[in-house]
Design an enzyme around this catalytic site. Structure first.
Site, PDB file in Angstrom:
ATOM      1  N   HIS A 261      -0.557  14.325  22.324  1.00  0.00           N
ATOM      2  CA  HIS A 261       0.110  15.252  23.236  1.00  0.00           C
ATOM      3  C   HIS A 261      -0.366  14.968  24.653  1.00  0.00           C
ATOM      4  O   HIS A 261      -1.542  14.672  24.861  1.00  0.00           O
ATOM      5  CB  HIS A 261      -0.225  16.708  22.866  1.00  0.00           C
ATOM      6  N   ASP A 317       4.778  19.473  16.211  1.00  0.00           N
ATOM      7  CA  ASP A 317       5.822  18.872  15.373  1.00  0.00           C
ATOM      8  C   ASP A 317       5.306  18.271  14.065  1.00  0.00           C
ATOM      9  O   ASP A 317       6.105  17.922  13.203  1.00  0.00           O
ATOM     10  CB  ASP A 317       6.547  17.762  16.162  1.00  0.00           C
TER      11      ASP A 317
HETATM   12  N1  COA Z   1       0.526   7.262  17.354  1.00  0.00           N
HETATM   13  C1  COA Z   1      -0.192   6.166  17.624  1.00  0.00           C
HETATM   14  N2  COA Z   1      -0.817   5.950  18.807  1.00  0.00           N
HETATM   15  C2  COA Z   1      -0.672   6.901  19.730  1.00  0.00           C
HETATM   16  C3  COA Z   1       0.075   8.076  19.509  1.00  0.00           C
HETATM   17  C4  COA Z   1       0.691   8.252  18.253  1.00  0.00           C
HETATM   18  N3  COA Z   1       1.406   9.323  17.972  1.00  0.00           N
HETATM   19  N4  COA Z   1       0.049   8.841  20.607  1.00  0.00           N
HETATM   20  C5  COA Z   1      -0.667   8.180  21.495  1.00  0.00           C
HETATM   21  N5  COA Z   1      -1.105   7.016  20.973  1.00  0.00           N
HETATM   22  C6  COA Z   1      -1.946   6.008  21.634  1.00  0.00           C
HETATM   23  C7  COA Z   1      -1.087   5.220  22.637  1.00  0.00           C
HETATM   24  O1  COA Z   1      -0.509   4.089  22.046  1.00  0.00           O
HETATM   25  C8  COA Z   1      -2.104   4.875  23.697  1.00  0.00           C
HETATM   26  O2  COA Z   1      -2.847   3.790  23.248  1.00  0.00           O
HETATM   27  P1  COA Z   1      -3.258   2.596  24.276  1.00  0.00           P
HETATM   28  O3  COA Z   1      -4.115   3.281  25.307  1.00  0.00           O
HETATM   29  O4  COA Z   1      -3.989   1.614  23.428  1.00  0.00           O
HETATM   30  O5  COA Z   1      -1.973   2.084  24.835  1.00  0.00           O
HETATM   31  C9  COA Z   1      -3.031   6.090  23.707  1.00  0.00           C
HETATM   32  O6  COA Z   1      -2.925   6.687  22.409  1.00  0.00           O
HETATM   33  C10 COA Z   1      -2.641   7.117  24.757  1.00  0.00           C
HETATM   34  O7  COA Z   1      -1.307   7.474  24.518  1.00  0.00           O
HETATM   35  P2  COA Z   1      -0.227   7.790  25.620  1.00  0.00           P
HETATM   36  O8  COA Z   1       1.118   7.375  25.116  1.00  0.00           O
HETATM   37  O9  COA Z   1      -0.664   7.288  26.955  1.00  0.00           O
HETATM   38  O10 COA Z   1      -0.321   9.336  25.661  1.00  0.00           O
HETATM   39  P3  COA Z   1       0.739  10.248  26.346  1.00  0.00           P
HETATM   40  O11 COA Z   1      -0.002  11.426  26.782  1.00  0.00           O
HETATM   41  O12 COA Z   1       1.528   9.545  27.346  1.00  0.00           O
HETATM   42  O13 COA Z   1       1.742  10.549  25.153  1.00  0.00           O
HETATM   43  C11 COA Z   1       2.975  11.556  23.481  1.00  0.00           C
HETATM   44  C12 COA Z   1       1.894  11.740  24.534  1.00  0.00           C
HETATM   45  C13 COA Z   1       3.238  12.906  22.833  1.00  0.00           C
HETATM   46  C14 COA Z   1       4.290  11.092  24.142  1.00  0.00           C
HETATM   47  C15 COA Z   1       2.509  10.534  22.445  1.00  0.00           C
HETATM   48  O14 COA Z   1       1.300  10.964  21.896  1.00  0.00           O
HETATM   49  C16 COA Z   1       3.550  10.293  21.375  1.00  0.00           C
HETATM   50  O15 COA Z   1       4.466   9.493  21.571  1.00  0.00           O
HETATM   51  N6  COA Z   1       3.421  10.966  20.200  1.00  0.00           N
HETATM   52  C17 COA Z   1       4.363  10.784  19.132  1.00  0.00           C
HETATM   53  C18 COA Z   1       5.636  11.544  19.382  1.00  0.00           C
HETATM   54  C19 COA Z   1       5.433  13.031  19.285  1.00  0.00           C
HETATM   55  O16 COA Z   1       4.758  13.542  18.405  1.00  0.00           O
HETATM   56  N7  COA Z   1       6.094  13.779  20.208  1.00  0.00           N
HETATM   57  C20 COA Z   1       6.066  15.210  20.240  1.00  0.00           C
HETATM   58  C21 COA Z   1       5.222  15.705  21.372  1.00  0.00           C
HETATM   59  S1  COA Z   1       5.066  17.439  21.339  1.00  0.00           S
END
Ligand code: COA
Length: 380
Positions: A261, A317
């Site tokens: 998140h 979720d």
């Molecule tokens: N599965 C695997 N790896 C994940 C992950 C997940 N669900 N969420 C984050 N990571 C990893 C990223 O790949 C990144 O790794 P890196 O630094 O080696 O590139 C690191 O953790 C940081 O993630 P980042 O994408 O920068 O975090 P964010 O704050 O931008 O993203 C979300 C937040 C919610 C968009 C992201 O966690 C995600 O896509 N989750 C899955 C979709 C989801 O559940 N969405 C509903 C949100 S309420």
């Protein structure tokens, strides 16, 4: 334009002051108007939560009773709306239907384009009340079933299940559904809420705000990973398959749905509550299949991410899709249910925006071509 003020996606930018929702991402806490989501989940109802969001305080017994009566008396949808649902093109999504219906409903109530800070949103509770009926009716018609007239003696959540099924749900199922609505009712300046406020800031109508917000919620970066989270669990198939499935998914750099998140750096407090409900619902149904896979996946994923120095936790979720599935709700209604709940939060934000309005009008950093000569078409 000063380049230092540029933040892609407005990340880290404070766009307004708000008294509605406080998120403590570090400790995994969430408050609506200062009241913890943990307390609301146990003691409140969706109707009381909607009152809290719209009227800025918890209601007295008399206020709640009046408000509840007002909401419940507006649940029924008029015949032209039913026709519209029946005739909605098959290829349209339920989110697009909700958007259209909200716009349609605007014609059924007296309201004005807002030129002043006064807004009659609180009198348009039918938007919150009817959107659940619209969604249930959409599902009924899709199954070739007749419209079910809403009941006024059931909570918002229980009545939704009743309208979907045509029979009264078990009391616990009704409570779980109602709590899910409480948990999704508000969450600060997310994309859809920001959209609602941008529209409100032009003194457009609250209907336009809500339909625009539904559009923003529809996108998969926002509206919920609960549908793909359930698909993922179905694909995994068994607790034993979690480890090999996860090995492959992580090797392919897949995102695990329902994990991570932007704001929470701890387990999302809503996930904690929904997990408990999923457990109890699994017990009620005598079916722990989804629960066991999700718990195994959570444990293994968190362990591996911890080792990789990237602590990640379940968000709202992760468990909610499994709860809806056990309640017999089809996957493509998960995001629309989010909209059913969030309408209360959106309206609260529309009201707040109007109280101290400033038109949203950010700038962009122009990175296009410098002025060049216009070339006549024959010379290009
Ligand atoms: N599965 C695997 N790896 C994940 C992950 C997940 N669900 N969420 C984050 N990571 C990893 C990223 O790949 C990144 O790794 P890196 O630094 O080696 O590139 C690191 O953790 C940081 O993630 P980042 O994408 O920068 O975090 P964010 O704050 O931008 O993203 C979300 C937040 C919610 C968009 C992201 O966690 C995600 O896509 N989750 C899955 C979709 C989801 O559940 N969405 C509903 C949100 S309420």
């Amino acid at each position: 334009m000063n380049q230092s003020t540029f933040a892609k996606g407005l990340e880290g930018v404070v766009a307004a002051e708000s008294e509605i929702c406080q998120i403590d991402g570090q400790d995994g806490r969430l408050y609506y108007r200062g009241i913890s989501i943990d307390d609301l989940a146990v003691h409140s109802s969706f109707e009381e939560t909607a009152y809290l969001l719209l009227y800025e305080k918890l209601p007295t017994a008399a206020e709640l009773s009046r408000f509840t009566e007002q909401m419940r008396s507006q649940r029924s949808i008029p015949s032209p709306v039913r026709t519209m649902i029946r005739d909605f093109p098959e290829n349209g999504s339920p989110m697009e239907l909700l958007q259209s219906v909200i716009s349609y409903l605007s014609g059924s109530q007296e309201h004005t384009i807002q030129h002043s800070a006064t807004c009659n949103c609180r009198n348009t509770l039918h938007q919150i009340a009817q959107i659940a009926t619209v969604l249930a009716t959409y599902q009924r018609f899709r199954e070739g079933q007749p419209y079910v007239e809403p009941r006024t003696d059931l909570s918002h959540g229980a009545n939704f299940l009743y309208m979907l099924r045509g029979e009264e749900p078990d009391e616990f199922e009704g409570r779980v559904m109602d709590t899910c609505l409480v948990l999704h009712a508000e969450h600060g300046f997310c994309a859809s809420t920001f959209t609602a406020r941008v529209v409100a800031s032009t003194y457009s109508t609250c209907y336009c705000s809500i339909s625009a917000a539904i559009g923003a919620l529809y996108g998969f970066l926002h509206g919920g990973a609960n549908e793909p989270a359930l698909t993922m669990v179905e694909e995994i198939g068994s607790k034993e398959n979690v480890a090999p499935w996860l090995d492959r998914a992580l090797a392919e750099k897949q995102k695990i749905m329902g994990m991570g998140h932007r704001v929470y750096k701890a387990k999302d407090p809503r996930a904690v509550i929904i997990e408990k409900h999923l457990h109890d619902l699994s017990e009620l149904k005598g079916d722990f299949h989804l629960y066991e896979i999700l718990k195994e996946l959570e444990n293994q994923f968190r362990e591996r991410m911890q080792e990789a120095g990237k602590p990640l936790y379940p968000n709202v979720d992760f468990f909610s899709g499994a709860v809806y599935s056990l309640l017999g709700i089809p996957k493509d209604l998960f995001t629309p249910i989010f909209a059913v709940a969030r309408t209360a939060g959106w309206l609260a934000h529309v009201l707040e925006q109007r109280k101290d309005n400033r038109l949203y009008r950010p700038k962009c950093l122009y990175v296009g071509s410098q002025p060049v000569q216009y070339v006549p078409i024959d010379n290009r």
